[in-house]
Design a protein around this motif. Structure first.
Motif, PDB file in Angstrom:
ATOM      1  N   ALA A   1       0.846  -1.191   0.000  1.00  0.00           N
ATOM      2  CA  ALA A   1       0.000   0.000   0.000  1.00  0.00           C
ATOM      3  C   ALA A   1       0.885   1.246   0.000  1.00  0.00           C
ATOM      4  N   PRO A   2       0.398   2.347  -0.576  1.00  0.00           N
ATOM      5  CA  PRO A   2       1.239   3.549  -0.683  1.00  0.00           C
ATOM      6  C   PRO A   2       1.449   4.234   0.658  1.00  0.00           C
ATOM      7  N   LEU A   3       2.613   4.837   0.815  1.00  0.00           N
ATOM      8  CA  LEU A   3       2.846   5.707   1.958  1.00  0.00           C
ATOM      9  C   LEU A   3       2.020   6.980   1.774  1.00  0.00           C
ATOM     10  N   PHE A   4       1.820   7.693   2.856  1.00  0.00           N
ATOM     11  CA  PHE A   4       0.985   8.892   2.804  1.00  0.00           C
ATOM     12  C   PHE A   4       1.597   9.929   1.852  1.00  0.00           C
ATOM     13  N   GLY A   5       0.850  10.290   0.802  1.00  0.00           N
ATOM     14  CA  GLY A   5       1.326  11.284  -0.162  1.00  0.00           C
ATOM     15  C   GLY A   5       2.482  10.835  -1.030  1.00  0.00           C
ATOM     16  N   GLU A   6       2.730   9.537  -1.097  1.00  0.00           N
ATOM     17  CA  GLU A   6       3.914   9.016  -1.793  1.00  0.00           C
ATOM     18  C   GLU A   6       3.940   9.379  -3.276  1.00  0.00           C
ATOM     19  N   TYR A   7       2.769   9.528  -3.890  1.00  0.00           N
ATOM     20  CA  TYR A   7       2.728   9.731  -5.339  1.00  0.00           C
ATOM     21  C   TYR A   7       2.368  11.163  -5.734  1.00  0.00           C
ATOM     22  N   ASN A   8       2.550  12.110  -4.816  1.00  0.00           N
ATOM     23  CA  ASN A   8       2.261  13.505  -5.160  1.00  0.00           C
ATOM     24  C   ASN A   8       3.035  13.962  -6.394  1.00  0.00           C
ATOM     25  N   ASN A   9       4.328  13.716  -6.404  1.00  0.00           N
ATOM     26  CA  ASN A   9       5.144  14.194  -7.523  1.00  0.00           C
ATOM     27  C   ASN A   9       4.756  13.518  -8.833  1.00  0.00           C
ATOM     28  N   HIS A  10       4.509  12.214  -8.789  1.00  0.00           N
ATOM     29  CA  HIS A  10       4.142  11.499 -10.018  1.00  0.00           C
ATOM     30  C   HIS A  10       2.807  11.986 -10.567  1.00  0.00           C
ATOM     31  N   VAL A  11       1.788  12.055  -9.711  1.00  0.00           N
ATOM     32  CA  VAL A  11       0.454  12.403 -10.183  1.00  0.00           C
ATOM     33  C   VAL A  11       0.371  13.868 -10.589  1.00  0.00           C
ATOM     34  N   PHE A  12       0.819  14.765  -9.709  1.00  0.00           N
ATOM     35  CA  PHE A  12       0.702  16.185 -10.018  1.00  0.00           C
ATOM     36  C   PHE A  12       1.725  16.632 -11.067  1.00  0.00           C
ATOM     37  N   GLY A  13       2.933  16.049 -10.977  1.00  0.00           N
ATOM     38  CA  GLY A  13       3.971  16.461 -11.906  1.00  0.00           C
ATOM     39  C   GLY A  13       3.886  15.773 -13.257  1.00  0.00           C
ATOM     40  N   GLU A  14       3.895  14.446 -13.258  1.00  0.00           N
ATOM     41  CA  GLU A  14       3.943  13.713 -14.523  1.00  0.00           C
ATOM     42  C   GLU A  14       2.577  13.615 -15.211  1.00  0.00           C
ATOM     43  N   LEU A  15       1.513  13.399 -14.438  1.00  0.00           N
ATOM     44  CA  LEU A  15       0.198  13.259 -15.064  1.00  0.00           C
ATOM     45  C   LEU A  15      -0.456  14.596 -15.379  1.00  0.00           C
ATOM     46  N   LEU A  16      -0.306  15.567 -14.473  1.00  0.00           N
ATOM     47  CA  LEU A  16      -0.962  16.860 -14.671  1.00  0.00           C
ATOM     48  C   LEU A  16      -0.019  17.956 -15.161  1.00  0.00           C
ATOM     49  N   GLY A  17       1.297  17.678 -15.166  1.00  0.00           N
ATOM     50  CA  GLY A  17       2.250  18.651 -15.696  1.00  0.00           C
ATOM     51  C   GLY A  17       2.468  19.868 -14.830  1.00  0.00           C
ATOM     52  N   ILE A  18       2.280  19.734 -13.522  1.00  0.00           N
ATOM     53  CA  ILE A  18       2.468  20.843 -12.608  1.00  0.00           C
ATOM     54  C   ILE A  18       3.950  20.925 -12.206  1.00  0.00           C
ATOM     55  N   SER A  19       4.466  22.152 -12.064  1.00  0.00           N
ATOM     56  CA  SER A  19       5.882  22.325 -11.733  1.00  0.00           C
ATOM     57  C   SER A  19       6.150  21.852 -10.317  1.00  0.00           C
ATOM     58  N   GLN A  20       7.423  21.514 -10.067  1.00  0.00           N
ATOM     59  CA  GLN A  20       7.809  21.056  -8.743  1.00  0.00           C
ATOM     60  C   GLN A  20       7.570  22.137  -7.689  1.00  0.00           C
ATOM     61  N   GLU A  21       7.805  23.401  -8.044  1.00  0.00           N
ATOM     62  CA  GLU A  21       7.603  24.500  -7.107  1.00  0.00           C
ATOM     63  C   GLU A  21       6.122  24.589  -6.698  1.00  0.00           C
ATOM     64  N   GLU A  22       5.218  24.434  -7.670  1.00  0.00           N
ATOM     65  CA  GLU A  22       3.796  24.530  -7.366  1.00  0.00           C
ATOM     66  C   GLU A  22       3.320  23.347  -6.520  1.00  0.00           C
ATOM     67  N   ILE A  23       3.878  22.171  -6.806  1.00  0.00           N
ATOM     68  CA  ILE A  23       3.523  20.993  -5.991  1.00  0.00           C
ATOM     69  C   ILE A  23       3.897  21.245  -4.548  1.00  0.00           C
TER      70      ILE A  23
END
Length: 396
Positions: A374-396
């Motif tokens: 099972a995923p750790l809490f917030g483990e996929y923030n960078n993947h989902v927001f960055g890679e799937l939605l194209g949001i910058s690292q600063e905004e994440i």
């Protein structure tokens, strides 16, 4: 021929659900290959990360719950505070690139957040949206709180479960799992429908109704005949003997069910043809049912001298239905379940080696399988927001 493909490869699910009734549904989808993105926040963290209502356990931190691990295998996890307008916008963007939305908030909550079916179908017209609640989102019971004992009681099943001289038995969290399995089935049916027609669906699932369907014969008996069936322990309306009998050992029991005279004669041969079996009170099914209390007492005098496994072996070889009451330890050590791959060992980054239940069904060409803990809490923030939605690292 077995392949690496799974039935729901390519399907993405946004999972706003918590605890058992929602997460187990999306677990079943994830085992079949769906990409499940679970949405949490520190303000509304999944309660199963912190404690277990059924066992009384409490877990330290957000990532050390064995219960959460079992219910959320193969999933991703992101943090979104749905009290913030920007989080709602991000959630809606996720829906535009997804196939299914699952939620088990109280009716009306998601609508007020702007994440109800009407709002999301505007941004994704063919979305499949399942809302799971205690009694559905319409009707006078729509506001009832949604916990498993409530589902069991409102459904009618609890009043039928338990001993005749005891209270109803609500069966705890396992009721959540029946509701969740119904949700997963409904979603798969909706995916099949969308594959044929291109149309999405709104599924308003009442957990109590998903349990009521398991007692259709009882409901029909009341509807047609005004008869209210009462709970009667492990006994059957027709068969006798049909009960759970004490065996040699500490709190060891075996269930025995005899359906006809042929099985009764086989049973009598196994137990050595004692004199009492020739009594007229036990010569046919009707007589055995009429004298069930005495019959159960006499059978228990035989079973108590043998282990539950000895009784099982003797009776099953004779064609009589008999199976032990298994403890959790018995199940994990059972040779048949071991051969079936009943459990899987996984390495968890916080808890270390863990044992979880394997997918409960076998598919020959596209087998369901566990791919990760099972995923750790917030483990996929960078993947989902960055890679799937194209949001910058600063905004994440």
């Amino acid at each position: 021929m077995e392949t690496n493909k799974r039935p729901l490869d390519g399907i993405r699910v946004i999972d706003f659900s918590q605890v058992w009734a929602g997460p187990y549904a999306t677990l079943l989808l994830a085992l079949m290959g769906a990409e499940v993105i679970k949405v949490e926040s520190r303000k509304r963290i999944d309660g199963s990360r912190l404690s277990s209502l059924t066992t009384g356990q409490r877990f330290s931190g957000f990532d050390s719950s064995t219960v959460y691990n079992e219910l959320n295998l193969n999933k991703m996890d992101i943090c979104l505070d749905l009290g913030q307008p920007k989080a709602i916008k991000l959630a809606r963007r996720l829906v535009t690139i997804s196939d299914v939305v699952m939620q088990n908030f109280r009716p009306g909550v998601m609508d007020r957040l702007g994440l109800g079916y009407e709002a999301l179908s505007e941004v994704k017209p063919n979305i499949i949206y399942l809302s799971s609640s205690a009694c559905g989102s319409t009707g006078p019971e729509r506001a009832y709180a949604g916990y498993a004992p409530g589902f069991a009681s409102l459904s009618g099943l609890a009043s039928l479960t338990g001993y005749s001289d005891g209270p109803p038995f609500t069966m705890g969290g396992r009721i959540d799992l029946i509701s969740a399995t119904t949700s997963a089935f409904a979603i798969v049916a909706a995916l099949n429908y969308r594959a044929r027609t291109g149309e999405g669906q709104y599924i308003d699932l009442s957990s109590s109704e998903s349990i009521s369907v398991t007692i259709g014969d009882v409901l029909m008996d009341y509807t047609m005949n005004r008869r209210s069936r009462r709970r009667d322990g492990n006994r059957d309306e027709v068969m006798a003997p049909h009960n759970c009998y004490r065996c040699k050992g500490e709190d060891d029991w075996i269930s025995i069910a005899i359906a006809n005279d042929e099985e009764w004669r086989a049973f009598v041969d196994v137990i050595g043809n004692p004199d009492w079996t020739r009594d007229e009170k036990f010569q046919d099914a009707f007589s055995r049912k009429q004298n069930e209390d005495e019959l159960d007492r006499l059978i228990s005098q035989w079973t108590i001298n043998h282990t539950k496994y000895e009784v099982m072996d003797m009776l099953q070889k004779a064609g009589v239905a008999a199976v032990p009451s298994f403890s959790s330890k018995d199940l994990f050590n059972d040779p048949h379940l071991k051969e079936r791959g009943f459990a899987t060992e996984l390495e968890h980054p916080i808890m270390g080696k863990t044992t979880v239940l394997s997918p409960p069904w076998k598919l020959s060409a596209t087998p369901a399988r566990i791919t990760r803990h099972a995923p750790l809490f917030g483990e996929y923030n960078n993947h989902v927001f960055g890679e799937l939605l194209g949001i910058s690292q600063e905004e994440i």
